[in-house]
Motif scaffolding. Structure first.
Motif, PDB file in Angstrom:
ATOM      1  N   GLY A 115      48.735  -5.339  41.015  1.00  0.00           N
ATOM      2  CA  GLY A 115      48.512  -4.225  42.028  1.00  0.00           C
ATOM      3  C   GLY A 115      47.093  -3.548  41.530  1.00  0.00           C
ATOM      4  N   ALA A 116      46.748  -3.184  40.451  1.00  0.00           N
ATOM      5  CA  ALA A 116      45.493  -2.694  40.127  1.00  0.00           C
ATOM      6  C   ALA A 116      44.366  -3.716  39.907  1.00  0.00           C
ATOM      7  CB  ALA A 116      45.813  -2.066  38.547  1.00  0.00           C
ATOM      8  N   ASN A 117      44.680  -5.090  39.832  1.00  0.00           N
ATOM      9  CA  ASN A 117      43.663  -5.904  40.020  1.00  0.00           C
ATOM     10  C   ASN A 117      43.379  -6.206  41.459  1.00  0.00           C
ATOM     11  OD1 ASN A 117      42.520  -7.371  37.560  1.00  0.00           O
ATOM     12  ND2 ASN A 117      44.698  -7.294  37.043  1.00  0.00           N
ATOM     13  N   GLU A 118      44.147  -6.359  42.470  1.00  0.00           N
ATOM     14  CA  GLU A 118      43.911  -6.506  43.718  1.00  0.00           C
ATOM     15  C   GLU A 118      43.175  -5.142  44.163  1.00  0.00           C
ATOM     16  OE1 GLU A 118      46.028  -6.721  48.197  1.00  0.00           O
ATOM     17  OE2 GLU A 118      47.214  -6.570  46.339  1.00  0.00           O
ATOM     18  N   TYR A 119      43.904  -3.975  44.001  1.00  0.00           N
ATOM     19  CA  TYR A 119      43.091  -2.769  44.423  1.00  0.00           C
ATOM     20  C   TYR A 119      41.664  -2.448  43.920  1.00  0.00           C
ATOM     21  CZ  TYR A 119      47.976  -2.152  46.371  1.00  0.00           C
ATOM     22  OH  TYR A 119      48.964  -2.017  47.239  1.00  0.00           O
ATOM     23  N   LEU A 120      41.748  -2.818  42.721  1.00  0.00           N
ATOM     24  CA  LEU A 120      40.256  -2.636  42.141  1.00  0.00           C
ATOM     25  C   LEU A 120      39.382  -3.522  42.708  1.00  0.00           C
ATOM     26  CD1 LEU A 120      38.448  -1.253  40.221  1.00  0.00           C
ATOM     27  CD2 LEU A 120      39.356  -2.764  38.379  1.00  0.00           C
ATOM     28  N   GLY A 121      39.904  -4.751  43.246  1.00  0.00           N
ATOM     29  CA  GLY A 121      38.822  -5.672  43.786  1.00  0.00           C
ATOM     30  C   GLY A 121      38.667  -5.231  45.187  1.00  0.00           C
ATOM     31  N   GLU A 122      39.561  -4.377  46.019  1.00  0.00           N
ATOM     32  CA  GLU A 122      39.327  -3.934  47.326  1.00  0.00           C
ATOM     33  C   GLU A 122      38.334  -2.755  47.132  1.00  0.00           C
ATOM     34  OE1 GLU A 122      42.976  -3.026  48.933  1.00  0.00           O
ATOM     35  OE2 GLU A 122      43.796  -5.197  48.919  1.00  0.00           O
ATOM     36  N   LEU A 123      38.516  -1.875  46.053  1.00  0.00           N
ATOM     37  CA  LEU A 123      37.586  -0.963  45.741  1.00  0.00           C
ATOM     38  C   LEU A 123      36.067  -1.275  45.591  1.00  0.00           C
ATOM     39  CD1 LEU A 123      36.769   2.273  45.392  1.00  0.00           C
ATOM     40  CD2 LEU A 123      37.474   1.672  43.256  1.00  0.00           C
ATOM     41  N   TYR A 124      35.822  -2.476  44.875  1.00  0.00           N
ATOM     42  CA  TYR A 124      34.865  -2.918  44.814  1.00  0.00           C
ATOM     43  C   TYR A 124      34.092  -3.411  45.732  1.00  0.00           C
ATOM     44  CZ  TYR A 124      35.074  -2.787  39.586  1.00  0.00           C
ATOM     45  OH  TYR A 124      35.140  -2.496  38.302  1.00  0.00           O
ATOM     46  N   LEU A 125      34.996  -4.029  46.873  1.00  0.00           N
ATOM     47  CA  LEU A 125      34.193  -4.396  48.054  1.00  0.00           C
ATOM     48  C   LEU A 125      33.745  -3.395  49.075  1.00  0.00           C
ATOM     49  CD1 LEU A 125      36.909  -7.195  49.082  1.00  0.00           C
ATOM     50  CD2 LEU A 125      34.408  -7.554  48.316  1.00  0.00           C
ATOM     51  N   GLU A 126      34.569  -2.252  49.037  1.00  0.00           N
ATOM     52  CA  GLU A 126      34.402  -0.915  49.578  1.00  0.00           C
ATOM     53  C   GLU A 126      32.941  -0.378  49.151  1.00  0.00           C
ATOM     54  OE1 GLU A 126      37.498   1.830  49.327  1.00  0.00           O
ATOM     55  OE2 GLU A 126      38.804   0.181  50.305  1.00  0.00           O
ATOM     56  N   MET A 127      32.852  -0.805  47.678  1.00  0.00           N
ATOM     57  CA  MET A 127      31.553  -0.197  46.916  1.00  0.00           C
ATOM     58  C   MET A 127      30.395  -1.199  47.080  1.00  0.00           C
ATOM     59  SD  MET A 127      33.350   1.324  43.651  1.00  0.00           S
ATOM     60  CE  MET A 127      32.137   2.207  42.894  1.00  0.00           C
ATOM     61  N   LYS A 128      30.709  -2.341  47.897  1.00  0.00           N
ATOM     62  CA  LYS A 128      29.629  -3.636  48.057  1.00  0.00           C
ATOM     63  C   LYS A 128      29.228  -4.173  46.674  1.00  0.00           C
ATOM     64  CE  LYS A 128      27.801  -1.211  52.188  1.00  0.00           C
ATOM     65  NZ  LYS A 128      29.062  -1.194  52.921  1.00  0.00           N
ATOM     66  N   ASP A 129      30.228  -4.383  46.149  1.00  0.00           N
ATOM     67  CA  ASP A 129      29.956  -4.960  44.726  1.00  0.00           C
ATOM     68  C   ASP A 129      30.895  -6.121  44.641  1.00  0.00           C
ATOM     69  OD1 ASP A 129      29.928  -5.541  41.995  1.00  0.00           O
ATOM     70  OD2 ASP A 129      30.494  -3.700  41.249  1.00  0.00           O
ATOM     71  N   LEU A 130      30.579  -7.221  45.238  1.00  0.00           N
ATOM     72  CA  LEU A 130      31.153  -8.543  45.483  1.00  0.00           C
ATOM     73  C   LEU A 130      31.373  -9.190  44.277  1.00  0.00           C
ATOM     74  CD1 LEU A 130      32.334 -10.773  47.293  1.00  0.00           C
ATOM     75  CD2 LEU A 130      30.056 -11.579  47.686  1.00  0.00           C
ATOM     76  N   PRO A 131      30.464  -9.082  43.177  1.00  0.00           N
ATOM     77  CA  PRO A 131      30.588  -9.974  41.937  1.00  0.00           C
ATOM     78  C   PRO A 131      31.735  -9.458  41.144  1.00  0.00           C
ATOM     79  CG  PRO A 131      28.169  -9.606  42.352  1.00  0.00           C
ATOM     80  CD  PRO A 131      29.092  -8.820  43.340  1.00  0.00           C
ATOM     81  N   HIS A 132      32.012  -7.909  41.180  1.00  0.00           N
ATOM     82  CA  HIS A 132      33.302  -7.615  40.430  1.00  0.00           C
ATOM     83  C   HIS A 132      34.407  -7.546  41.106  1.00  0.00           C
ATOM     84  CE1 HIS A 132      30.386  -5.021  37.918  1.00  0.00           C
ATOM     85  NE2 HIS A 132      31.233  -5.245  36.986  1.00  0.00           N
ATOM     86  N   ALA A 133      34.405  -7.572  42.493  1.00  0.00           N
ATOM     87  CA  ALA A 133      35.590  -7.951  43.271  1.00  0.00           C
ATOM     88  C   ALA A 133      36.155  -9.523  42.925  1.00  0.00           C
ATOM     89  CB  ALA A 133      35.520  -7.812  44.701  1.00  0.00           C
ATOM     90  N   GLU A 134      35.136 -10.231  43.011  1.00  0.00           N
ATOM     91  CA  GLU A 134      35.492 -11.586  42.384  1.00  0.00           C
ATOM     92  C   GLU A 134      35.856 -11.927  41.144  1.00  0.00           C
ATOM     93  OE1 GLU A 134      31.608 -13.529  43.690  1.00  0.00           O
ATOM     94  OE2 GLU A 134      32.519 -14.155  45.562  1.00  0.00           O
ATOM     95  N   GLU A 135      35.353 -11.042  40.131  1.00  0.00           N
ATOM     96  CA  GLU A 135      36.161 -10.954  38.730  1.00  0.00           C
ATOM     97  C   GLU A 135      37.671 -10.474  39.059  1.00  0.00           C
ATOM     98  OE1 GLU A 135      33.919  -8.328  36.214  1.00  0.00           O
ATOM     99  OE2 GLU A 135      32.076  -9.551  36.332  1.00  0.00           O
ATOM    100  N   ARG A 136      37.838  -9.691  39.617  1.00  0.00           N
ATOM    101  CA  ARG A 136      39.429  -9.133  39.972  1.00  0.00           C
ATOM    102  C   ARG A 136      40.209 -10.559  40.355  1.00  0.00           C
ATOM    103  NH1 ARG A 136      40.333  -7.096  36.121  1.00  0.00           N
ATOM    104  NH2 ARG A 136      38.181  -7.734  35.747  1.00  0.00           N
TER     105      ARG A 136
END
Length: 166
Positions: A115-136
């Motif tokens: 859950g934390a990995n998925e939601y952190l990835g979603e948060l990164y997308l909201e923050m327009k940080d695609l590379p970190h979302a892809e890391e998750r």
């Protein structure tokens, strides 16, 4: 979408019995969004307070869930499930920095927390940080290629990329 496998919340008259059982038994692997593929989970047995907070989160009552989750984390700072729910609640209320802090704390305790990995990835997308979302997404791919968390984050990343190209 925030999911939760309802143990007994829909069981009607047996709710009290089912919650009592949930208190006595540790949460089985794969039980909820917060479960990790790591069998050495540091999260405690599911408590009545966690069930209450999770129900509030599932209903969108984030402000009511946060104080309960805060108490759970005060009692057990390594409770990755409660930390994840705090992150989710704060993210849904628009508190991105608080959400980021709670997700990172959950992952410091349980690096493969689904859950934390998925939601952190979603948060990164909201923050327009695609590379970190892809890391998750990469972490989820190693932990559970066929799980909902991986599939949902993969779809959200694809949607994000499609919007960036249009």
């Amino acid at each position: 979408m925030h999911k939760f496998t309802r143990i007994a919340l829909a069981a009607g008259p047996v709710l009290g019995l089912a919650v009592g059982l949930a208190i006595a038994l540790p949460a089985p692997s794969g039980w909820s969004m917060g479960s990790s593929s790591d069998s050495s989970s540091t999260s405690p047995a599911v408590t009545a307070d966690y069930v209450t907070a999770k129900k509030l989160v599932d209903e969108g009552n984030y402000r009511d869930a946060i104080p309960i989750l805060d108490q759970l984390v005060a009692k057990n700072p390594a409770d990755a499930d409660a930390l994840n729910e705090l992150g989710f609640s704060h993210r849904k209320l628009g508190h991105q920095q608080k959400a980021l802090t709670y997700y990172l704390k959950a992952l410091s305790t349980e690096p493969n927390h689904l859950g934390a990995n998925e939601y952190l990835g979603e948060l990164y997308l909201e923050m327009k940080d695609l590379p970190h979302a892809e890391e998750r997404l990469a972490v989820l791919e190693k932990a559970c290629t066929n799980c909902e968390q991986y599939t949902e984050l993969k779809e959200k990343i694809a949607d994000y990329k499609a919007k960036q190209q249009s």
